[in-house]
Design a protein around this motif. Structure first.
Motif, PDB file in Angstrom:
ATOM      1  N   LEU A 255       2.939  -2.585 -29.137  1.00 57.04           N
ATOM      2  CA  LEU A 255       2.110  -2.709 -27.631  1.00 57.04           C
ATOM      3  C   LEU A 255       1.864  -1.743 -27.117  1.00 57.04           C
ATOM      4  O   LEU A 255       2.909  -0.601 -27.620  1.00 57.04           O
ATOM      5  N   ARG A 256       0.797  -1.781 -26.841  1.00 56.94           N
ATOM      6  CA  ARG A 256       0.242  -0.462 -26.119  1.00 56.94           C
ATOM      7  C   ARG A 256      -0.154  -0.672 -24.713  1.00 56.94           C
ATOM      8  O   ARG A 256      -0.771  -1.899 -24.131  1.00 56.94           O
ATOM      9  N   LEU A 257       1.065  -0.401 -23.491  1.00 57.72           N
ATOM     10  CA  LEU A 257       1.196  -0.592 -22.077  1.00 57.72           C
ATOM     11  C   LEU A 257       0.385   0.679 -21.143  1.00 57.72           C
ATOM     12  O   LEU A 257       0.968   1.928 -21.672  1.00 57.72           O
ATOM     13  N   ALA A 258      -0.647   0.526 -20.390  1.00 56.02           N
ATOM     14  CA  ALA A 258      -0.458   1.263 -19.244  1.00 56.02           C
ATOM     15  C   ALA A 258       0.085   1.420 -18.579  1.00 56.02           C
ATOM     16  O   ALA A 258      -0.235   0.461 -17.823  1.00 56.02           O
ATOM     17  N   VAL A 259       0.678   1.802 -17.639  1.00 58.26           N
ATOM     18  CA  VAL A 259       2.004   2.005 -16.217  1.00 58.26           C
ATOM     19  C   VAL A 259       1.428   2.601 -14.962  1.00 58.26           C
ATOM     20  O   VAL A 259       0.721   3.725 -15.254  1.00 58.26           O
ATOM     21  N   THR A 260       0.298   1.889 -14.324  1.00 58.04           N
ATOM     22  CA  THR A 260       0.059   2.455 -13.251  1.00 58.04           C
ATOM     23  C   THR A 260       0.813   2.405 -12.100  1.00 58.04           C
ATOM     24  O   THR A 260       1.460   1.390 -11.918  1.00 58.04           O
ATOM     25  N   SER A 261       0.510   2.502 -11.500  1.00 58.88           N
ATOM     26  CA  SER A 261       1.130   2.687  -9.744  1.00 58.88           C
ATOM     27  C   SER A 261       0.699   3.345  -8.079  1.00 58.88           C
ATOM     28  O   SER A 261       0.247   4.386  -8.423  1.00 58.88           O
ATOM     29  N   CYS A 262       0.337   3.385  -7.026  1.00 59.18           N
ATOM     30  CA  CYS A 262       0.492   3.303  -6.283  1.00 59.18           C
ATOM     31  C   CYS A 262      -1.222   4.673  -6.395  1.00 59.18           C
ATOM     32  O   CYS A 262      -2.190   5.083  -6.488  1.00 59.18           O
ATOM     33  N   GLN A 263      -2.619   3.182  -5.338  1.00 61.82           N
ATOM     34  CA  GLN A 263      -3.835   4.054  -5.742  1.00 61.82           C
ATOM     35  C   GLN A 263      -4.244   3.910  -4.109  1.00 61.82           C
ATOM     36  O   GLN A 263      -5.026   3.440  -3.681  1.00 61.82           O
TER      37      GLN A 263
ATOM     38  N   ASP B 251       1.310  -1.262  -4.700  1.00 57.06           N
ATOM     39  CA  ASP B 251       0.605  -0.354  -3.780  1.00 57.06           C
ATOM     40  C   ASP B 251      -1.097  -0.270  -4.617  1.00 57.06           C
ATOM     41  O   ASP B 251      -1.707   0.823  -4.630  1.00 57.06           O
ATOM     42  N   TYR B 252      -1.313  -1.521  -4.705  1.00 58.11           N
ATOM     43  CA  TYR B 252      -2.896  -1.985  -5.135  1.00 58.11           C
ATOM     44  C   TYR B 252      -3.870  -0.521  -4.468  1.00 58.11           C
ATOM     45  O   TYR B 252      -4.763  -0.084  -4.883  1.00 58.11           O
TER      46      TYR B 252
ATOM     47  N   ASP C  97       5.087  -2.053  -0.730  1.00 52.12           N
ATOM     48  CA  ASP C  97       4.914  -2.755   0.387  1.00 52.12           C
ATOM     49  C   ASP C  97       3.154  -2.258   0.879  1.00 52.12           C
ATOM     50  O   ASP C  97       3.090  -3.038   1.670  1.00 52.12           O
ATOM     51  N   HIS C  98       2.460  -1.619   0.509  1.00 47.75           N
ATOM     52  CA  HIS C  98       1.418  -1.177   0.834  1.00 47.75           C
ATOM     53  C   HIS C  98       0.441  -2.119   1.209  1.00 47.75           C
ATOM     54  O   HIS C  98      -0.806  -1.988   1.519  1.00 47.75           O
ATOM     55  N   GLU C  99       0.159  -2.965  -0.001  1.00 45.93           N
ATOM     56  CA  GLU C  99      -0.473  -4.160   0.292  1.00 45.93           C
ATOM     57  C   GLU C  99      -0.094  -5.491   1.296  1.00 45.93           C
ATOM     58  O   GLU C  99      -0.736  -6.094   1.762  1.00 45.93           O
ATOM     59  N   VAL C 100       0.425  -5.301   2.216  1.00 44.53           N
ATOM     60  CA  VAL C 100       1.148  -6.137   3.799  1.00 44.53           C
ATOM     61  C   VAL C 100       1.102  -4.437   4.692  1.00 44.53           C
ATOM     62  O   VAL C 100       0.116  -4.534   5.104  1.00 44.53           O
ATOM     63  N   LEU C 101       2.448  -3.901   4.326  1.00 46.15           N
ATOM     64  CA  LEU C 101       2.862  -2.822   5.442  1.00 46.15           C
ATOM     65  C   LEU C 101       3.308  -2.186   5.203  1.00 46.15           C
ATOM     66  O   LEU C 101       4.593  -2.291   4.750  1.00 46.15           O
ATOM     67  N   ASN C 102       3.692  -0.610   5.121  1.00 47.91           N
ATOM     68  CA  ASN C 102       4.788   0.277   4.795  1.00 47.91           C
ATOM     69  C   ASN C 102       5.543   0.163   5.107  1.00 47.91           C
ATOM     70  O   ASN C 102       6.283   0.067   6.667  1.00 47.91           O
TER      71      ASN C 102
ATOM     72  N   GLN D  57      -2.494 -13.701   1.179  1.00 49.33           N
ATOM     73  CA  GLN D  57      -3.149 -14.380   0.640  1.00 49.33           C
ATOM     74  C   GLN D  57      -4.869 -13.776  -0.247  1.00 49.33           C
ATOM     75  O   GLN D  57      -4.986 -14.304  -1.273  1.00 49.33           O
ATOM     76  N   ALA D  58      -5.045 -12.804   0.865  1.00 47.22           N
ATOM     77  CA  ALA D  58      -5.542 -12.042  -0.096  1.00 47.22           C
ATOM     78  C   ALA D  58      -5.674 -11.245  -1.219  1.00 47.22           C
ATOM     79  O   ALA D  58      -6.636 -10.461  -2.134  1.00 47.22           O
ATOM     80  N   TYR D  59      -4.215 -10.997  -1.302  1.00 44.71           N
ATOM     81  CA  TYR D  59      -3.752  -9.880  -2.619  1.00 44.71           C
ATOM     82  C   TYR D  59      -4.422 -11.404  -3.531  1.00 44.71           C
ATOM     83  O   TYR D  59      -4.666 -11.393  -4.449  1.00 44.71           O
ATOM     84  N   PHE D  60      -3.907 -12.860  -3.023  1.00 42.08           N
ATOM     85  CA  PHE D  60      -4.061 -13.922  -4.233  1.00 42.08           C
ATOM     86  C   PHE D  60      -5.399 -13.718  -4.950  1.00 42.08           C
ATOM     87  O   PHE D  60      -5.793 -13.688  -5.908  1.00 42.08           O
ATOM     88  N   GLU D  61      -6.351 -13.361  -3.556  1.00 38.83           N
ATOM     89  CA  GLU D  61      -7.510 -13.772  -3.762  1.00 38.83           C
ATOM     90  C   GLU D  61      -8.342 -12.764  -5.040  1.00 38.83           C
ATOM     91  O   GLU D  61      -9.488 -12.956  -5.429  1.00 38.83           O
ATOM     92  N   HIS D  62      -8.190 -11.705  -4.874  1.00 41.02           N
ATOM     93  CA  HIS D  62      -9.145 -10.710  -5.696  1.00 41.02           C
ATOM     94  C   HIS D  62      -8.040  -9.879  -6.833  1.00 41.02           C
ATOM     95  O   HIS D  62      -8.357  -8.968  -7.471  1.00 41.02           O
ATOM     96  N   MET D  63      -6.918 -10.386  -6.825  1.00 43.22           N
ATOM     97  CA  MET D  63      -6.146 -10.370  -8.522  1.00 43.22           C
ATOM     98  C   MET D  63      -5.984 -11.580  -9.486  1.00 43.22           C
ATOM     99  O   MET D  63      -6.292 -12.584  -9.394  1.00 43.22           O
ATOM    100  N   PRO D  64      -6.161 -11.018 -10.664  1.00 40.13           N
ATOM    101  CA  PRO D  64      -6.090 -11.995 -12.459  1.00 40.13           C
ATOM    102  C   PRO D  64      -4.978 -12.997 -12.255  1.00 40.13           C
ATOM    103  O   PRO D  64      -4.065 -12.214 -13.011  1.00 40.13           O
ATOM    104  N   ILE D  65      -4.355 -13.703 -11.652  1.00 39.03           N
ATOM    105  CA  ILE D  65      -3.066 -13.722 -11.273  1.00 39.03           C
ATOM    106  C   ILE D  65      -3.279 -15.243 -11.204  1.00 39.03           C
ATOM    107  O   ILE D  65      -4.096 -16.182 -10.759  1.00 39.03           O
TER     108      ILE D  65
END
Length: 508
Positions: A142-150, A176-177, A231-236, A261-269
């Motif tokens: 398994l190869r994972l690319a692990v990312t955070s904070c953009q 922190d997408y 946190d930054h998806e809402v407020l720091n 709601q905006a997060y869900f609308e824009h993510m492949p969840i």
């Protein structure tokens, strides 16, 4: 929190989350037409299992403009080849304005362990083609690319070029997408072009802006993603309903609900995680055959109020001699999520148990006397961490690896329970954000012998390769985060043998 305050707290949450359960309009806008590319935000797949995955897109009237239409019919196709000669699944549904014309399709009944290609059709247009994949029934790698904070303003997203070239099976995004706030004192490579979001329209526009980035779009097309928020998806620095502005629940709960709601609308969840619930659930399992379990956590929504602080205020501060941080009643996960993870670890049978979560997990001391820590990390919820370390030490867990983000720097940490090794933590740096201030972490080597490696200078990602008997992680850095075509290199390589419960080799 007093009984009446707790009751009000819950009512505020339930009232704010009602928008996620609203009944969509059913009238179809047969005459709707697009004046621009309705698929300008791209496509994505996520949360794969052995027979399927979720597909995502969102129809727009322009790159940052909502579509001016009622419900619109959208068709999708899944093929066994990139030229779509062998279409194995096809269907249609409605994209509703109540969901910003976002589309989530849970595809099932596919063959395990193979790639698929997908596309959407709507308003006379066809989307770009994305590549998804199902989980194999038996796996030796398994190869994972692990990312955070953009952070949009602080860096280009050139790191995704290195990730796509590495051909990962999955991209794991640890929060922190998006960033809600600008930092006027830091250099900018581009601008948000809008004020900080505080309502649904604002958060939708911020997500849409991110989705216009070509490198991010290419990475979403390349393979399935697994996402969780910080946190930054809402407020720091927010924690539950406590927030850095000290806003009361009546004001902050609707803002948080809009951001969710905006997060869900824009993510492949998978929408089945959200619909029909009193609150959105993001913690879940995305396991990889007989090789690795992957427990994805939510350490923001269920947090107790921050230690040694006002109940409504949440800020990441230095804590000195804060006994409240070790209170057994305090939690960063919430009781239900904690029980869920404990049950998974008790039934673990795979060689690798991965725990994907947001913030620095290992104990970290800012002074030699071990009195001072940061409040926003697991140090602010030390009893919850101690309970989880005990669960990780179960004989069912051969090797536990905690994958973390948030701190814009690379770390590799040993994890112990009562002095006994139980696992390791690998912290990825920011994919695209400024480095922490010089000196923020104090004297790392003198105060924190559990830290095996750290790099607080570079941005990048972690390439994690798992096999039945070995884990290998490369900490990949971008040399110039402002240059989308910058060069990359490995700053450190971590390896661990199955059963060792400890990083065995560290090459720098």
């Amino acid at each position: 929190m007093a009984g009446n305050d707790l009751l009000w707290h819950r009512r505020a949450v339930l009232g704010a989350m009602a928008s996620l359960a609203a009944t969509p309009a059913i009238a179809c806008d047969a005459g709707a037409r697009a004046s621009a590319d309705p698929f300008a935000l791209g496509v994505a797949s996520g949360d794969p299992d052995s027979d399927g995955f979720v597909l995502w897109t969102r129809l727009v009237g322009g790159p940052l403009e909502p579509l001016d239409a009622k419900a619109v019919e959208v068709r999708y196709e899944v093929a066994a080849d990139p030229a779509f000669h062998r279409i194995v699944r096809a269907g249609r549904g409605l994209a509703h304005p109540e969901r910003a014309h976002a589309v989530h399709v849970e595809v099932a009944g596919l063959t395990a362990g193979r790639p698929y290609w997908y596309r959407f059709h709507a308003l006379g247009a066809t989307s770009p083609v994305g590549r998804a994949a199902t989980v194999p029934r038996s796996a030796d790698r398994l190869r994972l690319a692990v990312t955070s904070c953009q952070h949009w303003e602080q860096a280009q997203f050139g790191v995704y070029r290195d990730i796509v070239r590495a051909e990962p099976d999955l991209i794991l995004q640890l929060g922190d997408y998006i960033y809600e706030q600008s930092y006027p004192d830091l250099p900018k490579v581009r601008a948000f072009g809008a004020a900080e979001p505080v309502d649904l329209d604002g958060y939708r526009r911020r997500h849409a802006l991110y989705k216009t980035d070509p490198e991010l779009q290419a990475a979403h097309r390349a393979c399935p993603w697994i996402v969780t928020w910080d946190d930054h998806e809402v407020l720091n620095d927010y924690a539950g309903l406590a927030n850095r502005e000290g806003l009361p629940p009546a004001i902050f709960a609707p803002r948080r609900a809009a951001a969710y709601q905006a997060y869900f609308e824009h993510m492949p969840i998978r929408p089945s995680l959200w619909r029909g619930r009193r609150e959105p659930r993001l913690y879940r399992a995305v396991d990889w055959a007989n090789l690795a379990s992957l427990s994805v956590l939510d350490t923001r929504q269920y947090r107790s109020t921050p230690p040694c602080a006002s109940p409504t205020v949440a800020r990441n501060v230095r804590l000195t001699d804060c006994a409240n941080s070790a209170d057994p009643s305090r939690t960063i996960m919430g009781r239900a999520q904690e029980r869920w993870l404990a049950d998974r670890l008790a039934r673990e049978h795979r060689p690798w148990a991965l725990i994907a979560q947001q913030v620095f997990f290992a104990p970290y001391w800012l002074d030699g006397d071990r009195r001072t820590t940061f409040s926003d990390q697991w140090d602010g919820y030390a009893a919850n961490r101690a309970r989880l370390l005990v669960e990780m030490s179960r004989p069912t867990v051969r090797d536990a690896i905690v994958l973390s983000g948030d701190v814009h720097s690379f770390w590799v940490n040993d994890l112990d329970a009562a002095g006994i090794p139980v696992g390791s933590e690998i912290v990825t740096s920011a994919l695209a954000a400024a480095s922490p201030p010089v000196g923020r972490f104090g004297d790392v080597g003198r105060n924190n012998p559990q830290v095996r490696f750290h790099d607080t200078v570079h941005a990048g990602w972690v390439k994690l390769d798992l096999r039945q008997r070995e884990m290998r992680a490369e900490l990949r850095i971008i040399e110039d985060r402002a240059d989308v075509a910058s060069r990359f290199r490995t700053v450190a390589t971590v390896t661990q043998q199955s059963g060792a419960r400890r990083v065995a080799v560290l090459d720098r």
